[in-house]
Design a protein around this motif. Structure first.
Motif, PDB file in Angstrom:
ATOM      1  N   VAL A 120       0.828  -1.205   0.000  1.00  0.00           N
ATOM      2  CA  VAL A 120       0.000   0.000   0.000  1.00  0.00           C
ATOM      3  C   VAL A 120       0.863   1.255   0.000  1.00  0.00           C
ATOM      4  N   PHE A 121       1.831   1.311   0.911  1.00  0.00           N
ATOM      5  CA  PHE A 121       2.645   2.522   1.023  1.00  0.00           C
ATOM      6  C   PHE A 121       3.579   2.696  -0.181  1.00  0.00           C
ATOM      7  N   ARG A 122       4.004   1.573  -0.762  1.00  0.00           N
ATOM      8  CA  ARG A 122       4.891   1.648  -1.920  1.00  0.00           C
ATOM      9  C   ARG A 122       4.177   2.235  -3.135  1.00  0.00           C
ATOM     10  N   GLU A 123       2.903   1.913  -3.303  1.00  0.00           N
ATOM     11  CA  GLU A 123       2.179   2.315  -4.504  1.00  0.00           C
ATOM     12  C   GLU A 123       1.240   3.495  -4.269  1.00  0.00           C
ATOM     13  N   ALA A 124       1.241   4.031  -3.052  1.00  0.00           N
ATOM     14  CA  ALA A 124       0.309   5.109  -2.721  1.00  0.00           C
ATOM     15  C   ALA A 124       0.541   6.365  -3.551  1.00  0.00           C
ATOM     16  N   SER A 125       1.804   6.629  -3.932  1.00  0.00           N
ATOM     17  CA  SER A 125       2.060   7.835  -4.716  1.00  0.00           C
ATOM     18  C   SER A 125       1.413   7.743  -6.096  1.00  0.00           C
TER      19      SER A 125
END
Length: 213
Positions: A120-125
């Motif tokens: 989630v945090f890796r692809e949030a951008s």
């Protein structure tokens, strides 16, 4: 009569048919693995359907879009964050909270929990809606379950807490913040025993602060 075939024995019972709920649970588990393996961008409903062994029509009957499927994965993943709701139990508050936060979770499950959050945090951008889904279906729902549990324990006279919602937020900040970031947790806590001791200390301090029995 002679010369006529004997009646075949009647088959008993009904053939086992997988319910929509069973299919949904299976698809969600497979989808979690697919998302972690390929990332959100690289995952498609077609890939999930293939790996789950169902038709695309069956998948779309249960989930109308990849985003809806991801939200269902987050909802299921929530039980890896907090084991709530749970039946009433006659345990000290500290012990119940250790069970709720599953601080003794085995390392394989803990890696699953961390791996999904890393995704989630890796692809949030690239997909900011993932954070919104995680907040809505994951953290906010978990916090409400915890606030309800604290409120019930207050009603039983097992703790003193004027604002269960604030208490839930405080407790989750202490525990999840204490675990360290999903990425780099090994650097934050080289020894797992140190992490568990820290989390138990956090729970004990909270319980003492609310006068838990």
């Amino acid at each position: 009569m002679d010369g006529e075939p004997a009646d075949e024995p009647r088959k008993r019972g009904r053939p086992k048919v997988s319910s929509d709920e069973d299919k949904r649970t299976h698809i969600v588990e497979i989808a979690r693995r697919v998302f972690v393996k390929y990332g959100y961008a690289g995952s498609t409903t077609a890939v999930v359907a293939t790996e789950a062994g169902v038709s695309k029509q069956t998948l779309y009957k249960l989930f109308q879009s990849k985003e809806e499927l991801f939200a269902a994965v987050v909802g299921a993943h929530r039980r890896l964050m907090l084991d709530l709701p749970r039946p009433a139990e006659d345990l000290p508050i500290t012990q119940s909270l250790e069970h709720i936060f599953m601080i003794d979770m085995d390392e394989e499950k803990d890696a699953d929990r961390a791996g999904f959050l890393q995704l989630v945090f890796r692809e949030a951008s690239q997909f900011p809606e993932l954070i919104d889904i995680l907040q809505r279906e994951g953290m906010l729902a978990s916090r409400q379950h915890l606030a309800d549990w604290l409120s019930d324990r207050r009603a039983e006279g097992k703790l003193r807490l004027d604002d269960p919602a604030s208490g839930a937020r405080m407790l989750m900040d202490m525990i999840f913040g204490g675990m360290g970031p999903p990425e780099g947790r090994a650097q934050a806590w080289p020894e797992r025993a140190e992490l568990l001791a820290h989390l138990r200390r956090c729970i004990a301090i909270f319980a003492s602060g609310v006068g838990a029995s």
